[in-house]
Design a protein around this motif. Structure first.
Motif, PDB file in Angstrom:
ATOM      1  N   ASP A   1       1.221   2.343   2.812  1.00  0.00           N
ATOM      2  CA  ASP A   1       0.504   1.798   1.664  1.00  0.00           C
ATOM      3  C   ASP A   1       0.956   2.457   0.370  1.00  0.00           C
ATOM      4  OD1 ASP A   1      -0.850   0.042   3.191  1.00  0.00           O
ATOM      5  OD2 ASP A   1      -2.810   1.021   3.075  1.00  0.00           O
ATOM      6  N   SER A   2       1.209   3.752   0.414  1.00  0.00           N
ATOM      7  CA  SER A   2       1.657   4.459  -0.785  1.00  0.00           C
ATOM      8  C   SER A   2       3.037   3.990  -1.202  1.00  0.00           C
ATOM      9  CB  SER A   2       1.676   5.968  -0.528  1.00  0.00           C
ATOM     10  OG  SER A   2       0.378   6.436  -0.246  1.00  0.00           O
ATOM     11  N   LEU A   3       3.901   3.753  -0.221  1.00  0.00           N
ATOM     12  CA  LEU A   3       5.250   3.299  -0.526  1.00  0.00           C
ATOM     13  C   LEU A   3       5.221   1.876  -1.091  1.00  0.00           C
ATOM     14  CD1 LEU A   3       8.217   3.942  -0.490  1.00  0.00           C
ATOM     15  CD2 LEU A   3       8.317   3.183   1.893  1.00  0.00           C
ATOM     16  N   VAL A   4       4.403   1.028  -0.503  1.00  0.00           N
ATOM     17  CA  VAL A   4       4.261  -0.332  -1.008  1.00  0.00           C
ATOM     18  C   VAL A   4       3.742  -0.307  -2.438  1.00  0.00           C
ATOM     19  CG1 VAL A   4       2.955  -2.484  -0.761  1.00  0.00           C
ATOM     20  CG2 VAL A   4       3.934  -1.384   1.257  1.00  0.00           C
TER      21      VAL A   4
ATOM     22  N   THR B   1     -14.678 -10.789 -12.528  1.00  0.00           N
ATOM     23  CA  THR B   1     -15.126  -9.554 -11.881  1.00  0.00           C
ATOM     24  C   THR B   1     -14.258  -9.251 -10.661  1.00  0.00           C
ATOM     25  OG1 THR B   1     -17.415  -9.876 -12.602  1.00  0.00           O
ATOM     26  CG2 THR B   1     -17.056  -8.422 -10.730  1.00  0.00           C
ATOM     27  N   LEU B   2     -14.061 -10.245  -9.817  1.00  0.00           N
ATOM     28  CA  LEU B   2     -13.260 -10.040  -8.606  1.00  0.00           C
ATOM     29  C   LEU B   2     -11.827  -9.662  -8.949  1.00  0.00           C
ATOM     30  CD1 LEU B   2     -14.688 -13.058  -6.618  1.00  0.00           C
ATOM     31  CD2 LEU B   2     -14.914 -10.651  -5.956  1.00  0.00           C
ATOM     32  N   LEU B   3     -11.279 -10.294  -9.975  1.00  0.00           N
ATOM     33  CA  LEU B   3      -9.921  -9.966 -10.398  1.00  0.00           C
ATOM     34  C   LEU B   3      -9.833  -8.510 -10.831  1.00  0.00           C
ATOM     35  CD1 LEU B   3      -7.294 -11.569 -10.618  1.00  0.00           C
ATOM     36  CD2 LEU B   3      -7.902 -12.124 -12.971  1.00  0.00           C
ATOM     37  N   ASN B   4     -10.818  -8.052 -11.594  1.00  0.00           N
ATOM     38  CA  ASN B   4     -10.828  -6.661 -12.056  1.00  0.00           C
ATOM     39  C   ASN B   4     -11.105  -5.673 -10.934  1.00  0.00           C
ATOM     40  OD1 ASN B   4     -10.325  -6.449 -15.003  1.00  0.00           O
ATOM     41  ND2 ASN B   4     -11.971  -7.928 -15.123  1.00  0.00           N
ATOM     42  N   ILE B   5     -11.900  -6.085  -9.953  1.00  0.00           N
ATOM     43  CA  ILE B   5     -12.096  -5.233  -8.779  1.00  0.00           C
ATOM     44  C   ILE B   5     -10.749  -4.966  -8.114  1.00  0.00           C
ATOM     45  CG2 ILE B   5     -12.987  -5.210  -6.405  1.00  0.00           C
ATOM     46  CD1 ILE B   5     -15.523  -6.565  -7.478  1.00  0.00           C
ATOM     47  N   GLY B   6      -9.939  -6.015  -7.988  1.00  0.00           N
ATOM     48  CA  GLY B   6      -8.609  -5.829  -7.399  1.00  0.00           C
ATOM     49  C   GLY B   6      -7.763  -4.853  -8.177  1.00  0.00           C
ATOM     50  N   VAL B   7      -7.810  -4.958  -9.517  1.00  0.00           N
ATOM     51  CA  VAL B   7      -7.022  -4.050 -10.354  1.00  0.00           C
ATOM     52  C   VAL B   7      -7.476  -2.606 -10.173  1.00  0.00           C
ATOM     53  CG1 VAL B   7      -6.518  -3.390 -12.737  1.00  0.00           C
ATOM     54  CG2 VAL B   7      -6.416  -5.787 -12.065  1.00  0.00           C
ATOM     55  N   VAL B   8      -8.775  -2.380 -10.229  1.00  0.00           N
ATOM     56  CA  VAL B   8      -9.286  -1.007 -10.121  1.00  0.00           C
ATOM     57  C   VAL B   8      -8.986  -0.440  -8.735  1.00  0.00           C
ATOM     58  CG1 VAL B   8     -11.348   0.445 -10.193  1.00  0.00           C
ATOM     59  CG2 VAL B   8     -11.053  -1.384 -11.875  1.00  0.00           C
ATOM     60  N   ARG B   9      -9.175  -1.259  -7.707  1.00  0.00           N
ATOM     61  CA  ARG B   9      -8.898  -0.761  -6.355  1.00  0.00           C
ATOM     62  C   ARG B   9      -7.406  -0.463  -6.171  1.00  0.00           C
ATOM     63  NH1 ARG B   9     -12.780   0.106  -3.264  1.00  0.00           N
ATOM     64  NH2 ARG B   9     -14.781  -0.996  -3.376  1.00  0.00           N
TER      65      ARG B   9
ATOM     66  N   ASP C   1      -6.124   1.389  -3.140  1.00  0.00           N
ATOM     67  CA  ASP C   1      -6.718   0.694  -1.995  1.00  0.00           C
ATOM     68  C   ASP C   1      -6.188  -0.734  -1.992  1.00  0.00           C
ATOM     69  OD1 ASP C   1      -8.281  -0.514  -0.075  1.00  0.00           O
ATOM     70  OD2 ASP C   1     -10.172  -0.340  -1.198  1.00  0.00           O
ATOM     71  N   LEU C   2      -5.000  -0.919  -1.413  1.00  0.00           N
ATOM     72  CA  LEU C   2      -4.387  -2.238  -1.424  1.00  0.00           C
ATOM     73  C   LEU C   2      -5.143  -3.226  -0.542  1.00  0.00           C
ATOM     74  CD1 LEU C   2      -0.565  -1.431  -1.383  1.00  0.00           C
ATOM     75  CD2 LEU C   2      -2.045  -1.956  -3.322  1.00  0.00           C
ATOM     76  N   GLU C   3      -5.764  -2.748   0.504  1.00  0.00           N
ATOM     77  CA  GLU C   3      -6.542  -3.635   1.369  1.00  0.00           C
ATOM     78  C   GLU C   3      -7.737  -4.202   0.602  1.00  0.00           C
ATOM     79  OE1 GLU C   3      -8.970  -3.597   5.647  1.00  0.00           O
ATOM     80  OE2 GLU C   3      -7.780  -1.860   5.025  1.00  0.00           O
ATOM     81  N   GLY C   4      -8.440  -3.325  -0.121  1.00  0.00           N
ATOM     82  CA  GLY C   4      -9.574  -3.781  -0.915  1.00  0.00           C
ATOM     83  C   GLY C   4      -9.157  -4.699  -2.045  1.00  0.00           C
ATOM     84  N   ALA C   5      -8.018  -4.380  -2.673  1.00  0.00           N
ATOM     85  CA  ALA C   5      -7.510  -5.230  -3.751  1.00  0.00           C
ATOM     86  C   ALA C   5      -7.142  -6.605  -3.217  1.00  0.00           C
ATOM     87  CB  ALA C   5      -6.301  -4.568  -4.405  1.00  0.00           C
TER      88      ALA C   5
END
Length: 206
Positions: free
Chosen positions: A4-7, A144-152, A158-162
Motif C-alpha cells: 500500500d505504501s509503494l502504491v 463529503t465522500l470525495l473529501n473523505i477519500g482525499v483525507v484517507r 488508507d487506500l482501502e478507505g479512500a
C-alpha cells in the motif's frame, strides 16, 4: 516497504492533482447562496492554480458586528466562515463554522467545509469526524465522500478507505464532476497496483 505504501508513492503525482481539485473547488464554486457544485458549474479547469480570493475586511467587520449583536444569527457566521475559507484562512474560518453548526447542525455543506478546514490545518482526525456528521445529515452528500477519500488517502494513507469512499461517489452521482474525479482516483490506484505487480514479478522476488 508495504504494498500500500509503494502504491501510494507511485500514485502521488496524480493524487496531487485530484486533491487540488477536491479541496480547492470549494471556494472556486462559491455562490452567494452557497450552492454545491452542479454539473453546469463543474466544467471549469481545476482551480488549484487560481489565486485565493482577497479578504474583504470591511465585509468581515460588518458580519462580525451582526454576529456579535445577534448571538443566534446563523447566516452571518456561515458567511464569515465562507469569507475566511475562500481566502484560505482556514484557522479563522473554523470558529465561525463551529458557531454556525452549534446553532444549526443540519447544514451538510457547512459541516463539510468545516471538515476541509480541519484538514487544511493538519487535523485529519477531526476532519473525518466532521465528515461523518455531514453524512449523518445527508448520507448522499458526494462532496463529503470525495473529501473523505482525499483525507484517507493523503493524511491517513488508507487506500482501502479512500477507495470505498470514491466508489460511493461514482455510484451515487454517475456522470457528475465529482464522479469523474473519483473515477480518476480509482483508476490511478488500480494502475499503480498493476505497476507494482509488474515490477515485482520481474524483479528479484525479495
Amino acid at each position: 516497504m508495504r504494498l500500500d505504501s509503494l502504491v501510494f508513492a507511485i500514485a502521488g503525482v496524480c493524487f496531487g492533482l485530484i486533491a487540488g481539485w477536491v479541496i480547492g473547488a470549494q471556494y472556486a464554486q462559491r455562490s452567494p447562496a452557497r450552492a454545491p457544485v452542479t454539473e453546469s458549474s463543474a466544467s471549469a479547469p481545476a482551480p488549484q492554480a487560481a489565486a485565493p480570493a482577497i479578504i474583504d475586511e470591511n465585509r468581515a467587520q460588518t458580519l462580525r458586528a451582526i454576529a456579535e449583536r445577534d448571538q443566534k444569527n446563523v447566516e452571518s457566521r456561515v458567511q464569515l466562515g465562507n469569507l475566511y475559507y475562500d481566502g484560505e484562512r482556514y484557522d479563522q474560518a473554523i470558529p465561525w463554522y463551529e458557531q454556525a453548526l452549534k446553532l444549526d447542525s443540519t447544514n451538510a455543506d457547512v459541516s463539510t467545509d468545516l471538515g476541509v478546514s480541519y484538514y487544511q490545518t493538519n487535523q485529519p482526525d477531526k476532519a473525518l469526524q466532521q465528515f461523518e456528521h455531514s453524512l449523518k445529515v445527508n448520507p448522499k452528500h458526494v462532496k463529503t465522500l470525495l473529501n473523505i477519500g482525499v483525507v484517507r488517502a493523503f493524511a491517513k494513507q488508507d487506500l482501502e478507505g479512500a477507495t470505498k469512499a470514491w466508489k460511493q461517489v461514482v455510484e451515487l452521482s454517475p456522470g457528475s464532476q465529482e464522479a469523474r474525479v473519483a473515477q480518476r482516483a480509482l483508476e490511478t490506484i488500480s494502475d499503480a497496483h498493476q505497476g507494482v505487480g509488474g515490477s515485482t514479478s520481474s524483479g528479484t522476488g525479495r
